[in-house]
Scaffold this active site. Structure first.
Site, mmCIF file in Angstrom:
data_model
loop_
_atom_site.group_PDB
_atom_site.id
_atom_site.type_symbol
_atom_site.label_atom_id
_atom_site.label_comp_id
_atom_site.label_asym_id
_atom_site.label_seq_id
_atom_site.Cartn_x
_atom_site.Cartn_y
_atom_site.Cartn_z
ATOM 1 N N THR A 124 0.848 -1.305 0.091
ATOM 2 C CA THR A 124 -0.119 0.021 0.054
ATOM 3 C C THR A 124 0.926 1.302 -0.140
ATOM 4 O O THR A 124 1.984 1.165 0.544
ATOM 5 C CB THR A 124 -0.992 0.001 1.313
ATOM 6 O OG1 THR A 124 -1.492 1.215 1.343
ATOM 7 C CG2 THR A 124 -0.032 -0.220 2.550
ATOM 8 N N ASP A 125 0.219 2.405 -0.496
ATOM 9 C CA ASP A 125 0.991 3.693 -0.507
ATOM 10 C C ASP A 125 1.081 4.177 0.851
ATOM 11 O O ASP A 125 1.822 5.029 1.111
ATOM 12 C CB ASP A 125 0.386 4.678 -1.433
ATOM 13 C CG ASP A 125 -1.392 5.084 -0.989
ATOM 14 O OD1 ASP A 125 -1.709 4.391 -0.112
ATOM 15 O OD2 ASP A 125 -1.798 5.932 -1.791
ATOM 16 N N GLU A 126 0.287 3.560 1.781
ATOM 17 C CA GLU A 126 0.379 4.338 3.272
ATOM 18 C C GLU A 126 1.759 3.725 3.910
ATOM 19 O O GLU A 126 1.829 4.461 4.912
ATOM 20 C CB GLU A 126 -0.886 3.693 3.901
ATOM 21 C CG GLU A 126 -2.153 3.992 3.532
ATOM 22 C CD GLU A 126 -3.406 3.798 4.532
ATOM 23 O OE1 GLU A 126 -3.095 4.052 5.591
ATOM 24 O OE2 GLU A 126 -4.290 3.047 3.810
ATOM 25 N N TYR A 149 -1.456 -0.223 11.126
ATOM 26 C CA TYR A 149 -1.635 -1.043 10.034
ATOM 27 C C TYR A 149 -0.727 -0.896 8.851
ATOM 28 O O TYR A 149 0.023 -1.650 8.419
ATOM 29 C CB TYR A 149 -2.894 -0.452 9.267
ATOM 30 C CG TYR A 149 -2.781 -1.029 7.826
ATOM 31 C CD1 TYR A 149 -2.898 -2.135 7.456
ATOM 32 C CD2 TYR A 149 -3.026 0.371 6.948
ATOM 33 C CE1 TYR A 149 -2.913 -2.266 5.768
ATOM 34 C CE2 TYR A 149 -3.306 0.047 5.530
ATOM 35 C CZ TYR A 149 -2.965 -1.181 4.999
ATOM 36 O OH TYR A 149 -2.925 -1.691 3.768
ATOM 37 N N LYS A 153 2.594 -3.290 7.118
ATOM 38 C CA LYS A 153 2.672 -3.550 5.805
ATOM 39 C C LYS A 153 4.117 -2.992 5.446
ATOM 40 O O LYS A 153 4.798 -3.858 4.617
ATOM 41 C CB LYS A 153 1.692 -2.668 4.817
ATOM 42 C CG LYS A 153 0.172 -3.227 5.252
ATOM 43 C CD LYS A 153 -0.035 -4.573 4.751
ATOM 44 C CE LYS A 153 0.258 -4.803 3.216
ATOM 45 N NZ LYS A 153 0.061 -6.100 2.669
#
Length: 342
Positions: A124-126, A149, A153
């Site tokens: 994810t870009d997060e 989260y 990741k």
């Protein structure tokens, strides 16, 4: 090619399985999913009788189950299994560490042992944290996750890439922006707002609504994953994104306009902790190296998504109530009896 898709009963996983089976008639797909609250076999009811598809209920943190799946023969892995909801990670971070980090480790060890030809870690870009008003994240941007989260990741990504250097496991990492489309669990903003609007309920908008997200239709994400699976280089990170930025408020107002609902349904609510202001991905690498590009116009895809939720009200009403037991029993009988989520 025999492909193991983990988390295949979830939103991205189920769309990916449908995409792979439709695009590659020679492929076989094994779906390994523990069926948490966000995993729903009804998402794959149209392919469950396909002889090239097999479902295995199991947790990616369970070494015994994972080994049994790999022992049966796996050419490639696409790891979509993850705990993903940021808000939940603020209250249950241990769940996210277990699934996203420990689960990825179990899969990597199995891939190492059984000699898989390709391992795609879906991320994810997060992991990059918040971005300033200008510029975009590149694949070389530093990882600065803001939530449990995102931190799990990021940890899984680094662990996966380490297996390339340490053990020559052919891992490739993909990072994508916000997905939307059919079968998305309605805790995520677009399906939540669509389904709330269909019921004339409030749409809870965090903070001032000025947070920016980069949106991509899920089928475009799946086409990028498929391309990276077949042509991506081990040890590389690829961004998959439509470079399509909207503030949360703009997006909310657009959904309401398309649905013919009043803006008075919007309710500003207290912002969540660590809420990143902006995400945006530079996707030049996957476009130039692999020739990928999104095929769906954002507004057309959003209208298609709204139409899907209008036409599949029974699905999302059951999802919101968690009423999966009847479907699982009907579809899988004794194989799931006694282990179906309440």
């Amino acid at each position: 090619m025999k492909i193991l898709v983990t988390g295949g009963a979830g939103f991205i996983g189920s769309n990916l399985i449908r995409y792979l089976l439709g695009k590659h008639p020679e492929d076989r797909v094994v779906n390994l999913d523990v069926l948490t609250y966000a995993g729903n076999l009804e998402n794959l009811s149209d392919v469950e009788s396909n002889p090239r598809y097999r479902f295995v209920r199991g947790d990616i943190t369970d070494e015994k189950t994972v080994s049994e799946v790999f022992r049966d023969g796996v050419d490639a892995v696409v790891n979509c299994a993850a705990a993903t909801h940021v808000d939940r990670s603020l209250f249950e971070p241990r769940v996210f560490v277990r699934t996203n980090v420990e689960g990825t480790l179990v899969l990597l060890e199995a891939a190492r042992r059984w000699g898989v030809r390709k391992f795609v870690q879906v991320s994810t870009d997060e992991v990059y944290g918040s971005l300033a008003a200008e510029g975009k994240f590149t694949e070389d941007s530093p990882l600065r996750p803001s939530s449990p989260y995102a931190a799990t990741k990021a940890a899984a990504d680094l662990l996966a890439l380490s297996y390339v250097r340490s053990f020559s496991v052919p891992v490739t990492v993909t990072r994508c922006g916000n997905n939307f489309g059919p079968y998305q669990f309605p805790e995520k903003v677009i399906p939540l707002f669509i389904t709330n609007a269909l019921e004339d309920r409030w749409l809870p908008l965090y903070g001032d609504g000025a947070n920016v997200r980069d949106w991509i239709y899920v089928e475009d994400h799946c086409s990028g994953l498929d391309l990276v699976l077949r042509e991506g280089r081990p040890g590389e990170v690829y961004h998959i994104g439509a470079e399509n930025e909207w503030t949360n408020r703009e997006l909310t107002e657009l959904i309401l306009r398309e649905m013919g609902k009043p803006a008075s349904l919007i309710r500003l609510v207290e912002d969540r902790p660590g809420h990143d202001r902006r995400y945006a991905l530079d996707t030049r690498k996957i476009r130039s190296e692999l020739g990928w590009q999104p095929r769906h116009d954002f507004l057309d895809a959003l209208r298609r998504t709204i139409r899907w939720y209008r036409e599949n009200r029974g699905w999302w009403e059951r999802v919101k109530r968690g009423e999966y037991r009847e479907y699982y029993e009907r579809a899988y009988g004794e194989r799931l009896r006694g282990s179906v989520p309440a």
